[in-house]
Design an enzyme around this catalytic site. Structure first.
Site, short mmCIF file in Angstrom:
data_model
loop_
_atom_site.label_atom_id
_atom_site.label_comp_id
_atom_site.label_asym_id
_atom_site.label_seq_id
_atom_site.Cartn_x
_atom_site.Cartn_y
_atom_site.Cartn_z
CE LYS A 41 -2.38 2.72 3.51
NZ LYS A 41 -1.28 3.26 4.32
CB CYS A 66 -4.61 6.80 10.17
SG CYS A 66 -5.18 5.36 9.26
NE ARG A 117 0.17 10.41 9.95
CZ ARG A 117 -0.32 9.43 9.19
NH1 ARG A 117 -1.59 9.07 9.30
NH2 ARG A 117 0.45 8.82 8.33
N1 EPU Z 1 7.03 14.27 10.58
C1 EPU Z 1 7.26 15.60 10.83
N2 EPU Z 1 7.28 16.47 9.78
C2 EPU Z 1 7.08 16.07 8.49
C3 EPU Z 1 6.86 14.72 8.24
C4 EPU Z 1 6.83 13.83 9.30
O1 EPU Z 1 7.43 16.02 11.98
O2 EPU Z 1 7.12 16.92 7.59
C5 EPU Z 1 7.03 13.29 11.69
C6 EPU Z 1 5.68 12.61 11.84
O3 EPU Z 1 4.79 13.35 12.62
C7 EPU Z 1 6.09 11.29 12.47
C8 EPU Z 1 7.45 11.00 11.84
O4 EPU Z 1 7.93 12.25 11.36
O5 EPU Z 1 6.25 11.44 13.86
C9 EPU Z 1 7.45 10.00 10.72
O6 EPU Z 1 6.52 10.38 9.73
P1 EPU Z 1 6.65 9.96 8.21
O7 EPU Z 1 6.66 11.19 7.37
O8 EPU Z 1 7.74 8.98 8.03
O9 EPU Z 1 5.28 9.24 7.98
P2 EPU Z 1 4.37 9.33 6.72
O10 EPU Z 1 5.21 9.38 5.48
O11 EPU Z 1 3.33 10.36 6.87
C10 EPU Z 1 4.34 6.77 6.31
C11 EPU Z 1 3.27 5.72 6.16
C12 EPU Z 1 2.63 5.44 7.50
C13 EPU Z 1 3.72 5.01 8.48
C14 EPU Z 1 4.84 6.07 8.55
C15 EPU Z 1 6.01 5.65 9.42
C16 EPU Z 1 2.48 6.21 3.94
C17 EPU Z 1 1.40 6.72 3.07
N3 EPU Z 1 2.26 6.22 5.24
O12 EPU Z 1 3.66 7.91 6.78
O13 EPU Z 1 1.74 4.36 7.27
O14 EPU Z 1 3.16 4.84 9.75
O15 EPU Z 1 5.33 6.33 7.23
O16 EPU Z 1 6.59 4.52 8.90
O17 EPU Z 1 3.52 5.78 3.45
C18 EPU Z 1 -0.08 2.97 7.72
O18 EPU Z 1 0.28 2.29 6.74
O19 EPU Z 1 -0.95 2.57 8.55
C19 EPU Z 1 0.55 4.26 7.95
C20 EPU Z 1 0.04 5.19 8.77
#
Ligand code: EPU
Length: 429
Positions: free
Chosen positions: A22, A116, A121
């Protein structure tokens, strides 16, 4: 609207085939915008996020065809249509439209992402990256406006290791002028998958999968064919299920290396695991499970997305286990629901403390997010009696053909329409 009903207590055995990832799919599909000719992605999961992204590509003028698990996108007729509202808000990953549209058209308007609710976030690191590449960015009434006269390569250090920011900056940078260096980049397998697609489209990317990624911008990108990697989180969910209620479950189409942290923890608990090239065999059947502690970390650490389902398994382990989420400190909405099912868990700050072993009991519970849903359908399979899980729309975002896959392993699980009364009740909670 529907709910999931689970008759607990049946042991699972047999083979389950894992779908495409996904969290790759939601980036690969927007990445097709960057090409000038048709791109085919093979092995897509059948999940609602894929459907929504298909609709969004069509909204901006793309031609999209899906046959079985294959999507072909013709991006040649796409335009830089603003997407401030509507479907864009239904999934968090629509933020990848920012990087892709900025890369192709040098402008984009994208409604702020949904997804979610796991606590705050932010997307500040994505924005910081786009600005470094020369974009001007404003936030007007819940939509992000991005515009650049020209994108120029830059050196970008991420203050937070972020999967989303790393991919989004890559998407914009592949068509920027000159070299971009992303430092402190995330290393998740999905990042390598996106870099592989972009490279097949003609992009020049080095270092994906390490913490320094170098991108030399090119003027145009062309179509290609790409096969998506297996979903390590779906695979991990079935491994946890195999440990909790399995009497020999073979997980097929998985890259075991992507799940080393989970395999290590399951072995530490006393679960029998054999791993092959693209299969993992899990047998939790006879084992008395031992309590273990886990702490979620960026890849290759223990994934936050498996923390919730793993917590359910720990209710069966003898002793006290501590689960700490260092990525999303508030990802504990499943705990109250597990308590309704007789679990003995308390939350202290970023940690959940689980005391076991206990026998879970069937109950009516609600999935508040995707992986909370996974925690609850696993609990339902472990419990005595019938469990009803609402909030299925979250589960449908990430688990392809769930009912078929579970029943194929010998579970008794079915979907039922919600009564009008239940729909009203849900609206009021
Ligand atoms: N963060 C920041 N600033 C940003 C981006 C992120 O502070 O600009 C923080 C977030 O708040 C969090 C951490 O950095 O504490 C990690 O966030 P990340 O950006 O890695 O997460 P994401 O890209 O938004 C993806 C997955 C999530 C998964 C996370 C961590 C996708 C679409 N989503 O989210 O997947 O939990 O990486 O591995 O790729 C899921 O599949 O259930 C899901 C939520």
């Amino acid at each position: 609207m529907e709910k999931l009903k689970i008759a607990g207590g049946y042991p699972l055995k047999g083979t389950v085939r894992i779908s495409g990832a996904k969290n790759s799919a939601v980036a690969l599909i927007p990445a097709t915008i960057l090409a000038e000719s048709p791109v085919t992605i093979e092995g897509l999961p059948e999940i609602s996020d894929v459907e929504i992204l298909k609709d969004l590509l069509e909204e901006i003028g793309g031609k999209v065809e899906i046959t079985n698990d294959e999507m072909t996108v013709d991006p040649s007729t796409m335009i830089s249509m603003p997407l401030p509202n509507g479907k864009v808000k239904k999934l968090r990953a629509s933020y990848y439209l920012m990087g892709a549209m900025l890369g192709r058209f040098k402008k984009a308007v994208i409604g702020l992402p949904g997804g979610c609710h796991l606590g705050p976030r932010p997307i500040d690191q994505h924005i910081k990256g786009f600005e470094a590449l020369g974009a001007q960015i404003t936030n007007e009434q819940g939509a992000i406006y991005l515009r650049a006269d020209e994108l120029r390569g830059a050196r970008i250090y991420l203050d937070v290791v972020s999967v989303g920011a790393t991919i989004n900056i890559m998407l914009a940078a592949v068509r920027a002028k000159g070299r971009t260096i992303i430092e402190n980049a995330a290393k998740e397998p999905e990042i390598i998958d996106v870099a592989t697609l972009l490279t097949n489209m003609g992009a020049k990317i080095k270092g994906a999968g390490t913490d320094v990624i170098r991108i030399d911008g090119v003027d145009t990108l062309h179509g290609c064919r790409h096969t998506i990697i297996p979903d390590r989180i779906e695979a991990g969910t079935y491994m946890i299920l195999g440990a909790a209620v399995g009497e020999g479950v073979l997980i097929d189409n998985v890259i075991p290396q992507h799940l080393e942290s989970l395999i290590a923890k399951l072995r530490e608990m006393g679960v029998h695991i054999e791993s092959g090239d693209d299969q993992v065999f899990v047998d939790g059947g006879a084992a008395k499970l031992k309590a273990v502690d886990i702490k979620t970390l960026v890849y290759p650490g223990f994934p936050t997305d498996l923390q919730q389902p793993f917590t359910t398994l720990l209710t069966k382990a003898a002793g006290s286990s501590v689960v700490t989420d260092t990525i999303y400190g508030a990802r504990f909405k499943h705990i109250d629901e597990l308590r309704r099912m007789n679990a003995n868990i308390k939350v202290e700050g970023r940690s959940a403390i689980i005391n076991g072993p206990i026998q879970l009991q069937g109950a009516k519970v609600k999935a508040s997010d995707l992986r909370a849903g996974a925690a609850l359908f696993i609990a339902g399979l472990m419990a005595e009696g019938i469990t009803e899980v609402t909030g299925l729309e979250h589960i449908d975002r990430g688990y392809s053909n769930l009912v078929e896959k579970l029943n194929g392993l010998g579970a008794t699980v079915w979907r039922e329409a919600l009564t009008e009364e239940e729909v009203e009740q849900l609206k009021n909670t």
